[in-house]
Write a protein that holds these residues in place. Structure first.
Motif, short mmCIF file in Angstrom:
data_model
loop_
_atom_site.label_atom_id
_atom_site.label_comp_id
_atom_site.label_asym_id
_atom_site.label_seq_id
_atom_site.Cartn_x
_atom_site.Cartn_y
_atom_site.Cartn_z
N PRO A 132 0.86 -0.98 0.00
CA PRO A 132 0.12 0.37 0.72
C PRO A 132 0.99 1.06 -0.25
O PRO A 132 0.30 2.16 -0.04
CB PRO A 132 -0.55 0.03 1.36
CG PRO A 132 -0.95 -1.51 1.76
CD PRO A 132 0.54 -2.28 1.39
N LYS A 133 1.95 0.93 0.92
CA LYS A 133 2.57 2.21 0.55
C LYS A 133 3.35 2.74 -1.01
O LYS A 133 3.55 4.15 -1.24
CB LYS A 133 4.53 2.07 0.84
CG LYS A 133 3.98 1.82 2.97
CD LYS A 133 5.50 1.77 3.51
CE LYS A 133 6.70 0.62 2.79
NZ LYS A 133 5.59 -0.43 3.06
N THR A 134 3.23 2.25 -1.88
CA THR A 134 2.58 2.60 -2.94
C THR A 134 2.41 2.73 -4.04
O THR A 134 2.69 3.71 -5.18
CB THR A 134 3.68 1.30 -4.51
OG1 THR A 134 2.91 0.58 -4.18
CG2 THR A 134 5.04 0.97 -3.21
N PHE A 135 1.63 3.06 -3.19
CA PHE A 135 -0.12 3.61 -3.54
C PHE A 135 -1.51 4.12 -2.88
O PHE A 135 -2.24 5.02 -4.18
CB PHE A 135 -0.36 2.78 -5.09
CG PHE A 135 -1.20 1.68 -4.24
CD1 PHE A 135 -2.58 1.71 -4.16
CD2 PHE A 135 -0.37 0.48 -4.49
CE1 PHE A 135 -3.23 0.25 -3.39
CE2 PHE A 135 -1.36 -0.49 -2.99
CZ PHE A 135 -2.81 -1.34 -3.06
N ARG A 136 -1.15 4.33 -1.78
CA ARG A 136 -2.72 4.89 -1.16
C ARG A 136 -2.52 6.57 -1.61
O ARG A 136 -3.93 6.80 -1.25
CB ARG A 136 -1.65 4.75 0.08
CG ARG A 136 -0.95 5.25 0.27
CD ARG A 136 -1.01 5.33 2.14
NE ARG A 136 0.58 4.14 2.82
CZ ARG A 136 -0.28 2.95 3.37
NH1 ARG A 136 -1.75 2.79 3.82
NH2 ARG A 136 0.87 1.85 3.61
N ASP A 137 -0.83 6.59 -1.89
CA ASP A 137 -1.99 8.05 -2.20
C ASP A 137 -2.21 8.40 -3.54
O ASP A 137 -3.21 9.94 -4.07
CB ASP A 137 -0.62 9.01 -2.57
CG ASP A 137 0.63 9.60 -1.05
OD1 ASP A 137 -0.75 9.55 0.02
OD2 ASP A 137 1.76 9.34 -1.20
N ASP A 138 -2.65 7.49 -4.31
CA ASP A 138 -3.06 8.00 -5.70
C ASP A 138 -4.97 7.87 -5.42
O ASP A 138 -5.54 8.56 -6.13
CB ASP A 138 -3.71 6.59 -6.25
CG ASP A 138 -2.07 6.47 -7.09
OD1 ASP A 138 -1.49 7.58 -6.47
OD2 ASP A 138 -1.33 4.83 -7.12
N TYR A 139 -5.48 7.72 -3.44
CA TYR A 139 -6.26 7.35 -3.46
C TYR A 139 -6.86 8.86 -2.45
O TYR A 139 -8.04 9.43 -2.37
CB TYR A 139 -7.20 6.59 -2.21
CG TYR A 139 -6.70 5.51 -3.39
CD1 TYR A 139 -7.69 5.32 -4.34
CD2 TYR A 139 -6.47 4.19 -2.45
CE1 TYR A 139 -7.34 3.77 -5.59
CE2 TYR A 139 -6.07 2.99 -3.63
CZ TYR A 139 -6.69 2.82 -4.65
OH TYR A 139 -6.24 1.30 -5.54
N LEU A 140 -6.02 9.58 -1.70
CA LEU A 140 -5.63 11.51 -1.81
C LEU A 140 -6.97 11.79 -2.06
O LEU A 140 -8.24 12.43 -1.42
CB LEU A 140 -4.73 11.57 -1.72
CG LEU A 140 -5.18 12.71 -0.46
CD1 LEU A 140 -4.72 12.67 0.82
CD2 LEU A 140 -3.79 13.46 -0.83
N GLU A 141 -6.97 12.22 -3.08
CA GLU A 141 -7.42 13.60 -4.10
C GLU A 141 -9.42 13.02 -3.46
O GLU A 141 -10.38 14.24 -3.46
CB GLU A 141 -7.35 13.91 -5.41
CG GLU A 141 -8.22 14.86 -6.14
CD GLU A 141 -7.90 15.54 -7.19
OE1 GLU A 141 -8.13 16.25 -8.12
OE2 GLU A 141 -5.98 15.28 -7.56
N ASP A 142 -9.40 11.72 -4.00
CA ASP A 142 -11.24 11.11 -4.18
C ASP A 142 -11.86 11.18 -2.37
O ASP A 142 -12.77 11.74 -2.79
CB ASP A 142 -11.03 10.04 -4.85
CG ASP A 142 -12.24 9.20 -5.06
OD1 ASP A 142 -13.09 10.48 -5.36
OD2 ASP A 142 -12.81 7.93 -4.34
#
Length: 731
Positions: free
Chosen positions: A469-479
């Motif tokens: 999850p460390k590699t892609f968790r920020d992809d969901y921040l805006e949503d």
């Protein structure tokens, strides 16, 4: 739904196969659409050595039963405690038998009855009894015992029937229909064995149905019937000469009509010709020493004068004089089989009692005789009427597990498992991939996950993906910020939320990157469910999100709701939980009969708590008038027929409930855990109902099997929910 007749032998040697194939013929004669299944065969099963029962059915009917499991192959699984998996395979064979039946007809008519042949005890009576009782229970079958008075007194027969019936609930049980007795009045020797070499039955008085019923009090029960009494008949037991010669390892001097001549008597000819000629009967197989030319000549002469002899077998290590065959030439030309064995006549006589007189796979003529005669002596009319009587069917645990696994395989879904660094979850993911139940995504550090897998002896197959999850968790921040801005979510708090793998997994579900989520092995229920309520949200047609457990009790699967989510639902909410739980039960093959559980039954109790259940029952009936629902009911009145008869005699639910709705979380959670741990049963769930997309919770004490089947249920839910529109995000 097809009914199942499970044919259970009381012991080995009762002619189980003969009765089963005859029963198939009898039901077919009554116009009943009947299929056949033998789930487990003794020994090994291969193309060269097919199961006898299934092969005979294929040759004599239009049916094509599936190849059974081989007892030798499953013995270790059963003895090591893996019998649940074996029972799932039995259910798979049952479903295949139904499917193969429908494919045999253009009308695609459903099977009405499946005749299931049990395992003959053979050398391992305890294993056979265990498998038979488990199969009967798994298939929710009505049981017919197959016994025989041969080599038994009527008192012994009575005890034998009672003992066997006790394995299936007893002679008084609704599950045990009665017995079919085979080989009545069979010829037996002094030790009680049926002997093909005997000329006539013993001198004991002949048995008939009336005498059997009067002497065996097991038939005094209204529920236990004598369904058929099949007399011993020589034509049903007459093997081909070729079969017996093959068993003896005989060498043909002249094969003749050995493939078609039937052995109805066996004679060891050592007496004088004068005595011999008066005792030869049609269909006799004659054993005589190779140097008894007088006997051979007498037989040949008798054949020329019309005597129907099954064959001659010459004994002795020395070869017979060629002149003997010359004397036999006229008889040989009429098809007389002549063979020799290199042993003395005494040894030949000792071999014969060990010959298994079972009908050969390719002996269609004899199989037809057996089927016709057995069908003739069965009470076909009673059977047809009994089988057309409706009864409440139970979905057994093995059938339930098989069905959800089958549907999950067809669904081909991907499930995210946020607890990817938890050993039980890793094992469950590997099992699901190996069995084709679902593809899994384990969230966690890849090196740690693989190290844990190796430490626990787990090989991760291709159907398991590891994502950090460390590699892609920020992809969901805006949503995430957009979806929760109405609640004042700040960027800092959103980043903190996305540190939780359950939140990351929930966002994967929201974005359709996976089809569902399973968590809870190390997280609380609130940890698992809160993100789903916030981000996936409740379906438009649901009042609230609730939960059910599928409790895999020994005999059937019962639905418990709500045992995980709502602490103290109102009457309106409890009614919604009841209707939703009934829908969930039906969706997974359980016929819903809903009991609203309380501390009192009917009008016997008063108070706020019981009044809430009473009102919830009324509201649920208004919402679903066709749904069998009753309450308030105490748990014992809901589940136990004898209690129901005294406490709620007019209820259509009491005593046979399949869905139990508890009045509050305290009652429901306590009950499910008590039943799960005390009865040592698998509880699958909690399965959440009312969400737009499936997220399911686990108990923190979940076993690997619990996780596997929860993943399967989630996959099935995901497949079913594809057409439910997602509501717009809150403004």
């Amino acid at each position: 739904m097809s009914k199942v007749l499970f044919m259970a032998p009381t012991r080995s040697g009762v002619g189980l196969t003969s009765i089963c194939i005859g029963l198939v013929r009898a039901l077919d004669q009554q116009g009943i659409r009947v299929a056949f299944l033998k789930p487990v065969a003794n020994g090994k099963v291969s193309d060269k050595h097919p199961d006898r029962s299934s092969a005979i059915i294929r040759r004599t009917t239009h049916l094509n039963p599936p190849t059974p499991l081989a007892l030798d192959d499953i013995r270790d699984e059963v003895t090591e405690g893996d019998d649940e998996m074996v029972m799932e395979r039995v259910v798979g064979l049952y479903q295949k038998a139904l499917k193969d039946y429908q494919e045999s007809f253009t009308e695609k008519e459903a099977v009405e009855v499946v005749v299931v042949e049990g395992v003959s005890s053979g050398d391992d009576e305890s294993l056979a009894h265990f498998l038979n009782t488990q199969m009967a229970k798994t298939l929710d079958a009505e049981v017919v015992l197959v016994g025989s008075p041969a080599a038994r007194t009527l008192e012994q027969l009575n005890d034998e029937l009672k003992l066997t019936a006790s394995h299936y609930g007893g002679a008084e049980s609704d599950h045990v229909l009665g017995a079919i007795l085979n080989m009545v009045n069979a010829p037996t020797d002094r030790s009680g064995l049926i002997r093909i070499e005997l000329l006539r039955p013993t001198d004991k008085p002949e048995l008939d149905e009336d005498k059997i019923k009067k002497s065996c009090d097991v038939f005094s029960s209204d529920n236990f019937n004598l369904i058929g009494s099949i007399p011993w008949e020589i034509d049903m037991t007459a093997s081909r000469a070729d079969d017996v010669f093959g068993y003896l390892g005989a060498q043909y001097l002249h094969e003749g009509d050995a493939a078609t001549r039937r052995i109805k008597h066996v004679m060891i000819a050592g007496q004088t010709v004068q005595n011999f000629v008066h005792t030869v009967a049609p269909g006799t197989l004659i054993f005589t020493p190779h140097d008894r030319e007088d006997i051979v000549a007498a037989v040949a002469l008798g054949v020329l004068h019309g005597l129907d002899v099954a064959g001659i077998c010459l004994t002795g290590v020395e070869k017979p004089d060629p002149a003997i065959l010359g004397w036999c030439k006229p008889a040989i030309e009429k098809g007389l089989p002549v063979a020799c064995i290199d042993t003395d006549i005494y040894h030949a006589a000792t071999l014969l009692p060990r010959y298994s007189n079972k009908v050969a796979v390719d002996d269609v003529e004899r199989a037809e005789v057996i089927m016709s005669r057995v069908a003739h002596f069965l009470n076909k009319e009673w059977l047809a009427e009994r089988l057309r009587t409706e009864r409440s069917r139970m979905l057994t645990p093995a059938a339930f597990r098989y069905e959800i696994v089958r549907r999950a395989k067809e669904a081909e879904q991907t499930i995210v498992l946020p607890e990817g660094e938890e050993p039980r979850t890793i094992k469950a993911a590997a099992i699901c991939a190996e069995r084709g139940i679902a593809r899994s995504i384990l969230l966690g550090d890849e090196d740690k996950v693989r190290s844990l897998a190796e430490a626990n002896g787990v090989t991760l197959p291709d159907g398991v993906e590891i994502r950090d999850p460390k590699t892609f968790r920020d992809d969901y921040l805006e949503d995430l910020l957009e979806r929760r801005k109405h609640k004042g979510l700040t960027e800092e708090r959103a980043r903190q939320a996305l540190e939780d793998n359950v939140v990351v997994g929930t966002m994967m579900v929201v974005h359709d990157e996976v089809d569902g989520l399973v968590s809870g092995a190390i997280h609380t229920t609130a940890n698992t469910i809160r993100p789903a309520l916030q981000l996936i949200k409740t379906r438009p047609d649901a009042m609230l999100v609730s939960s059910v457990f599928f409790m895999c009790l020994p005999d059937q699967v019962i639905v418990y709701g709500d045992c995980a989510i709502n602490p103290d639902p109102t009457a309106e909410e409890l009614a919604d939980i009841a209707v939703r739980s009934a829908e969930s039960a039906k969706a997974f093959g359980i016929d819903p009969r809903v009991a609203m559980i309380s501390y009192s039954t009917g009008e016997s109790g008063q108070g706020v708590d019981v009044d809430k259940v009473r009102e919830a029952t009324r509201l649920a009936k208004e919402r679903a008038p066709d749904l069998p629902i009753d309450g308030p009911l105490q748990y014992d009145a809901a589940m136990i027929a004898s209690v129901a008869r005294s406490k709620a005699p007019d209820s259509k639910v009491a005593g046979k409930a399949t869905v139990c709705i508890f009045p509050d979380l305290n009652t429901g959670n306590t009950t499910y855990k008590a039943v799960q741990r005390s009865a040592n049963v698998i509880s699958i769930g909690p399965m959440l109902q009312g969400l737009n997309k499936p997220v399911n919770d686990l108990s923190r004490g979940a076993l690997v099997d619990d996780i596997v089947y929860t993943i399967a249920i989630t996959a099935v839910q995901a497949h079913s929910a594809r057409h439910v529109p997602e509501p717009e995000a809150e403004k």
